[in-house]
Design an enzyme around this catalytic site. Structure first.
Site, PDB file in Angstrom:
ATOM      1  N   ARG A  62      -3.145  -8.634   1.635  1.00 17.78           N
ATOM      2  CA  ARG A  62      -2.757  -9.447   0.477  1.00 17.78           C
ATOM      3  C   ARG A  62      -2.305 -10.846   0.889  1.00 17.78           C
ATOM      4  NH1 ARG A  62      -1.599  -4.204  -0.494  1.00 17.78           N
ATOM      5  NH2 ARG A  62       0.417  -4.414   0.518  1.00 17.78           N
ATOM      6  N   GLU A  99       7.083   2.593  11.554  1.00 16.28           N
ATOM      7  CA  GLU A  99       7.979   3.745  11.507  1.00 16.28           C
ATOM      8  C   GLU A  99       7.251   5.039  11.855  1.00 16.28           C
ATOM      9  OE1 GLU A  99       6.626   2.853   7.284  1.00 16.28           O
ATOM     10  OE2 GLU A  99       7.457   1.672   8.898  1.00 16.28           O
TER      11      GLU A  99
END
Length: 179
Positions: A62, A99
């Site tokens: 994006r 993560e």
């Protein structure tokens, strides 16, 4: 008197996505509205009025949409930082931790020249890993990052603090507490 729409009015929240406990901030609704999109680009540019940039770097994916529009408004070049394996030609790469694992981004090795002033742009700042990897690529090519601009900041995830610890100026249009 009617209230004027603000950036957050154009951003859709989708719970729970991608999994339970997460509120996904969907900027595609901002992009699809001509007034909202124009407002976002104008506000991303506002703090940099009068600052000369040679290039705008957009982070996949994006960040390409925003970065291209910002580069156009600044009359600057646009440089995509892509996921590994998506760019033809000679590239340099930077890995970073997520993560749930690791990712790698890359840029053409001739996309930024030494001494060029660069604005890094993306839609969302979470942990700051992707942005930090982009900054590293820019600096390895000799570019000078003048600022980092985002539509959404998720301050509880620490990205802003991470980038500011690197000496980066961070500009975000809206901040959402929590995940």
């Amino acid at each position: 008197m009617t209230r004027r729409p603000e950036i957050q009015d154009y951003i859709r929240t989708i719970p729970p996505f991608p999994h339970e406990g997460i509120l996904f901030r969907d900027v595609t609704t901002l992009f699809s509205d001509p007034r909202g999109f124009r407002m976002a680009i104008d506000q991303l540019l506002h703090p940099y009025a009068g600052v000369r940039f040679d290039k705008v770097v957009g982070l996949e994916a994006r960040g390409f949409i925003l970065g291209g529009a910002v580069a156009h408004q600044l009359s600057a070049g646009f440089v995509p930082v892509r996921k590994k394996g998506k760019l033809p030609g000679k590239t340099i790469e930077q890995s970073y931790k997520l993560e749930y694992g690791e990712a790698t981004v890359e840029v053409h090795d001739d996309a930024i020249l030494p001494g060029e002033k660069v604005l890094l742009v993306d839609d969302l700042l979470a942990t700051g890993g992707t942005a930090e990897a982009g900054i590293s690529l820019i600096e390895r090519l000799g570019g000078e990052v003048i600022g980092c601009a985002f539509v959404v900041d998720l301050p509880d995830l620490g990205g802003r603090k991470r980038l500011e610890a690197l000496g980066m100026e961070v500009h975000a249009l809206v901040a959402y507490e929590g995940l």
